[in-house]
Motif scaffolding. Sequence first.
Motif, PDB file in Angstrom:
ATOM      1  N   CYS A 111       0.823  -1.210   0.000  1.00 42.70           N
ATOM      2  CA  CYS A 111       0.000   0.000   0.000  1.00 42.70           C
ATOM      3  C   CYS A 111       0.864   1.269   0.000  1.00 42.70           C
ATOM      4  O   CYS A 111       0.567   2.224  -0.700  1.00 42.70           O
ATOM      5  CB  CYS A 111      -0.921   0.016   1.218  1.00 42.70           C
ATOM      6  N   CYS A 125      -1.409   3.055  -2.703  1.00 39.44           N
ATOM      7  CA  CYS A 125      -2.807   2.645  -2.599  1.00 39.44           C
ATOM      8  C   CYS A 125      -3.688   3.839  -2.223  1.00 39.44           C
ATOM      9  O   CYS A 125      -3.322   4.640  -1.366  1.00 39.44           O
ATOM     10  CB  CYS A 125      -2.921   1.546  -1.542  1.00 39.44           C
ATOM     11  N   GLN A 184      -6.457   3.998  -0.609  1.00 41.36           N
ATOM     12  CA  GLN A 184      -7.026   3.949   0.740  1.00 41.36           C
ATOM     13  C   GLN A 184      -5.992   4.206   1.835  1.00 41.36           C
ATOM     14  O   GLN A 184      -6.308   4.715   2.892  1.00 41.36           O
ATOM     15  CB  GLN A 184      -7.655   2.582   1.002  1.00 41.36           C
ATOM     16  N   HIS A 185      -4.772   3.814   1.590  1.00 41.27           N
ATOM     17  CA  HIS A 185      -3.775   3.876   2.665  1.00 41.27           C
ATOM     18  C   HIS A 185      -2.559   4.719   2.315  1.00 41.27           C
ATOM     19  O   HIS A 185      -1.541   4.628   2.971  1.00 41.27           O
ATOM     20  CB  HIS A 185      -3.307   2.456   3.028  1.00 41.27           C
ATOM     21  N   HIS A 230      -3.604  -4.855   1.248  1.00 37.48           N
ATOM     22  CA  HIS A 230      -4.722  -4.815   2.190  1.00 37.48           C
ATOM     23  C   HIS A 230      -5.872  -5.753   1.801  1.00 37.48           C
ATOM     24  O   HIS A 230      -6.818  -5.921   2.553  1.00 37.48           O
ATOM     25  CB  HIS A 230      -5.250  -3.372   2.353  1.00 37.48           C
TER      26      HIS A 230
HETATM   27 ZN   LIG Z   1      -4.170  -0.262   0.935  1.00 38.20          ZN
END
Ligand SMILES: [Zn+2]
Length: 90
Positions: free
Chosen positions: A17, A22, A24-25, A67
């Motif tokens: 990530c 990534c 989201q992260h 993830h």
């Molecule tokens: Zn992620």
Amino acid sequence: MDICFPKQQIAIFLDGCFWHGCEQHRSTPKNNQAWWIKKIQDNRNRDTNTSAHLANAGWIVLRFWEHETVDAVVERIKNEVTSRRRIKTG
Ligand SMILES: [Zn+2]
């Protein structure tokens, strides 16, 4: 690539990530922010190039984020390998 099925020509990548940015992260360290942004963008560009290169050579490229759950990853790989095998054996 991280895992590959040479017979079915399936290449699998498990992207971290942080290193691969990534959505989201993603996080950027406070120090040397510009350097990190460029570093992670370079990684992403390289990912895109690698995928395109393999796809041109007839490979199926599957990319997963670190993830994602193992179950989801295994399920998708299994589906691809199965469908690819079906095509190959006609
Ligand atoms: Zn992620």
